[in-house]
Design a protein around this motif. Structure first.
Motif, short mmCIF file in Angstrom:
data_model
loop_
_atom_site.label_atom_id
_atom_site.label_comp_id
_atom_site.label_asym_id
_atom_site.label_seq_id
_atom_site.Cartn_x
_atom_site.Cartn_y
_atom_site.Cartn_z
N SER A 12 53.61 27.04 43.39
CA SER A 12 53.80 28.00 42.30
C SER A 12 52.53 28.05 41.47
N THR A 13 52.46 28.96 40.51
CA THR A 13 51.24 29.14 39.72
C THR A 13 51.54 29.15 38.23
N ALA A 14 50.49 28.90 37.45
CA ALA A 14 50.55 28.98 35.99
C ALA A 14 49.13 29.27 35.51
N ARG A 15 48.93 29.24 34.19
CA ARG A 15 47.60 29.51 33.62
C ARG A 15 47.31 28.48 32.53
N LEU A 16 46.05 28.04 32.49
CA LEU A 16 45.59 27.22 31.39
C LEU A 16 45.38 28.07 30.13
N SER A 17 45.30 27.40 28.99
CA SER A 17 45.06 28.12 27.74
C SER A 17 43.64 28.66 27.65
N GLN A 18 42.72 28.04 28.40
CA GLN A 18 41.33 28.50 28.46
C GLN A 18 40.83 28.40 29.90
N ALA A 19 40.06 29.39 30.32
CA ALA A 19 39.36 29.30 31.60
C ALA A 19 38.16 28.38 31.42
N ARG A 20 38.01 27.39 32.32
CA ARG A 20 36.90 26.46 32.17
C ARG A 20 36.62 25.75 33.49
N THR A 21 35.37 25.35 33.66
CA THR A 21 34.95 24.56 34.81
C THR A 21 34.88 23.09 34.41
N GLY A 22 35.10 22.22 35.39
CA GLY A 22 34.95 20.79 35.14
C GLY A 22 35.94 20.16 34.20
N PRO A 23 37.20 20.65 34.11
CA PRO A 23 38.18 19.89 33.34
C PRO A 23 38.59 18.65 34.12
N VAL A 24 39.35 17.76 33.50
CA VAL A 24 39.89 16.60 34.19
C VAL A 24 41.37 16.49 33.90
N ALA A 25 42.08 15.70 34.69
CA ALA A 25 43.51 15.55 34.50
C ALA A 25 43.96 14.16 34.87
N ALA A 26 45.03 13.71 34.21
CA ALA A 26 45.71 12.46 34.55
C ALA A 26 47.14 12.57 34.10
N ALA A 27 47.97 11.71 34.66
CA ALA A 27 49.40 11.76 34.36
C ALA A 27 49.85 10.51 33.63
N SER A 28 50.88 10.70 32.78
CA SER A 28 51.58 9.60 32.13
C SER A 28 53.05 9.97 32.09
N GLY A 29 53.89 9.16 32.71
CA GLY A 29 55.30 9.51 32.79
C GLY A 29 55.49 10.84 33.48
N SER A 30 56.19 11.75 32.84
CA SER A 30 56.45 13.07 33.43
C SER A 30 55.42 14.10 33.01
N LYS A 31 54.40 13.69 32.26
CA LYS A 31 53.43 14.66 31.73
C LYS A 31 52.08 14.56 32.41
N ILE A 32 51.54 15.72 32.76
CA ILE A 32 50.19 15.83 33.29
C ILE A 32 49.32 16.44 32.20
N VAL A 33 48.25 15.75 31.86
CA VAL A 33 47.37 16.16 30.77
C VAL A 33 46.04 16.64 31.35
N ILE A 34 45.69 17.89 31.04
CA ILE A 34 44.46 18.52 31.55
C ILE A 34 43.55 18.80 30.36
N ALA A 35 42.32 18.29 30.38
CA ALA A 35 41.51 18.34 29.18
C ALA A 35 40.05 18.64 29.47
N GLY A 36 39.39 19.22 28.46
CA GLY A 36 37.96 19.43 28.49
C GLY A 36 37.52 20.50 29.48
N GLY A 37 36.20 20.52 29.71
CA GLY A 37 35.60 21.50 30.60
C GLY A 37 34.51 22.28 29.91
N LEU A 38 33.91 23.18 30.65
CA LEU A 38 32.82 24.01 30.13
C LEU A 38 33.26 25.47 30.14
#
Length: 354
Positions: free
Chosen positions: A220-246
């Motif tokens: 399936s698909t979704a959209r980030l709040s901002q288009a960006r290159t080089g973000p990173v992601a990690a998970a904790s419990g049921s949550k996936i956190v996607i952060a940063g980028g250019l």
């Protein structure tokens, strides 16, 4: 778009599907010291964890590439590092762990795959359907997925899906081909988010999100709040956190997009400072972000996000800097140096939740 490995590293670890209550609750974190793994400086690497085992594939040696094929395996029970010589180089590759396996896939050398069975300690080999570098990988349940990347003069939409139970491979397709994307898994879902697209007349960033559900095999698909290159992601419990980028205007993004795999809900937050090419690792209810670039140069700290409270924790200093690889298991996260580091030796810095 840069052709060096952007170090979009995540916590590539074995996850047990759970609510946030299933993740051990920490109120803070601190540096737990450094370990010199090798006297040889390395860059362009990746890292993954599964159970009590961590694999660091540290890439090439600056200037000569003299040590591209070795990996280092850490046993958290024995507290011991062991060097292993593989048959393929994995510079600019991706790593993921889950289902009793740790897999290192692709890289500048092509489509080679090396698979560690963490129970037996035995290594085997495989192959991606398409050789590529700058791809991303993550695991959830019995599936490890490696998607996107760069080959030739274009960005790839190929996703290679490895079933750790059967040892078989299948393929899927991202909604848009891209490199420098983030990936992380939780529960039965694996998310690939953001990235850079090689396009004419100008390369661009994307906000695209592709989600693989291992329980159904459906994308399936979704959209980030901002288009960006080089973000990173990690998970904790049921949550996936996607952060940063250019961002396309050249500014570093502080945007954080959080996906709850249990509810399917997306929320947003903001990092203390915009960064790109940082490394991410989950430790209990915390996601730690280490190194990378900010507006002043190399980002010298580790920032922690508490997924339970939505609060950022006081940053901790790094003794290694640059574009780091990261992974976490139990109460520890570890990060290892890359481009921008001092190159004096291959050092791992540990952080412990408390």
């Amino acid at each position: 778009m840069k052709r060096f490995w952007p170090f979009i590293f995540l916590l590539a670890a074995c996850h047990k599907g759970s609510s946030n209550g299933g993740a051990k609750g920490f109120t803070g974190f601190a540096s737990a010291g450094n370990t010199q793994v090798s006297v040889h400086p390395r860059y362009g690497g990746c890292m993954a964890a599964c159970g009590a085992t961590i694999v660091l594939a540290p890439g090439s040696s600056p200037g000569n590439g003299a040590f591209p094929d070795s990996v280092y395996v850490y046993d958290t029970v024995l507290k011991k590092w062991t060097g292993v010589l593989l048959t393929a180089s994995h510079i600019q590759a991706a790593a993921a762990g889950g289902g009793g396996k740790i897999v290192i896939a692709g890289g500048a050398s092509g489509n080679a795959v090396d698979i560690l069975d963490v129970g037996s300690g035995n290594w085997s080999t495989g192959a991606l359907s398409v050789g590529r570098s700058n791809l991303a990988g993550a695991g959830a349940g019995n599936y490890l997925v490696f998607a996107g990347g760069y080959f030739g003069q274009s960005t790839s939409a190929v996703a290679d899906v490895y079933n750790t139970s059967t040892g078989t491979w299948s393929t899927g397709t991202l909604s848009i081909g891209r490199e420098e994307l983030a990936a992380a898994g939780a529960g039965t879902k694996i998310v690939f988010a953001g990235g850079g697209v090689i396009a004419s007349p100008q390369d661009t960033a994307t906000a695209a999100v592709d989600i693989f559900d291992g329980s159904s095999g459906i994308w399936s698909t979704a959209r980030l709040s901002q288009a960006r290159t080089g973000p990173v992601a990690a998970a904790s419990g049921s949550k996936i956190v996607i952060a940063g980028g250019l961002l396309m205007n050249g500014q570093y993004s502080s945007a954080v997009d959080i996906y709850d795999v249990s509810s399917g809900r997306w929320t947003t937050a903001s990092m203390p400072m915009g960064v790109q090419y940082t490394a991410a690792a989950g430790v209990g209810n915390l996601v730690l972000f280490a190194g990378g670039n900010d507006a002043s140069g190399l980002h010298p700290t580790v920032d922690g996000y508490n997924v339970s409270t939505g609060q950022w924790l006081t940053s901790a200093p790094l003794t290694i800097t640059g574009y780091l690889a990261g992974a976490g298991t139990g109460e520890y996260a570890l990060f290892s140096g890359g481009i921008g580091a001092t190159y004096e030796n291959l050092v791992v810095q540990w952080f412990q939740g408390f």
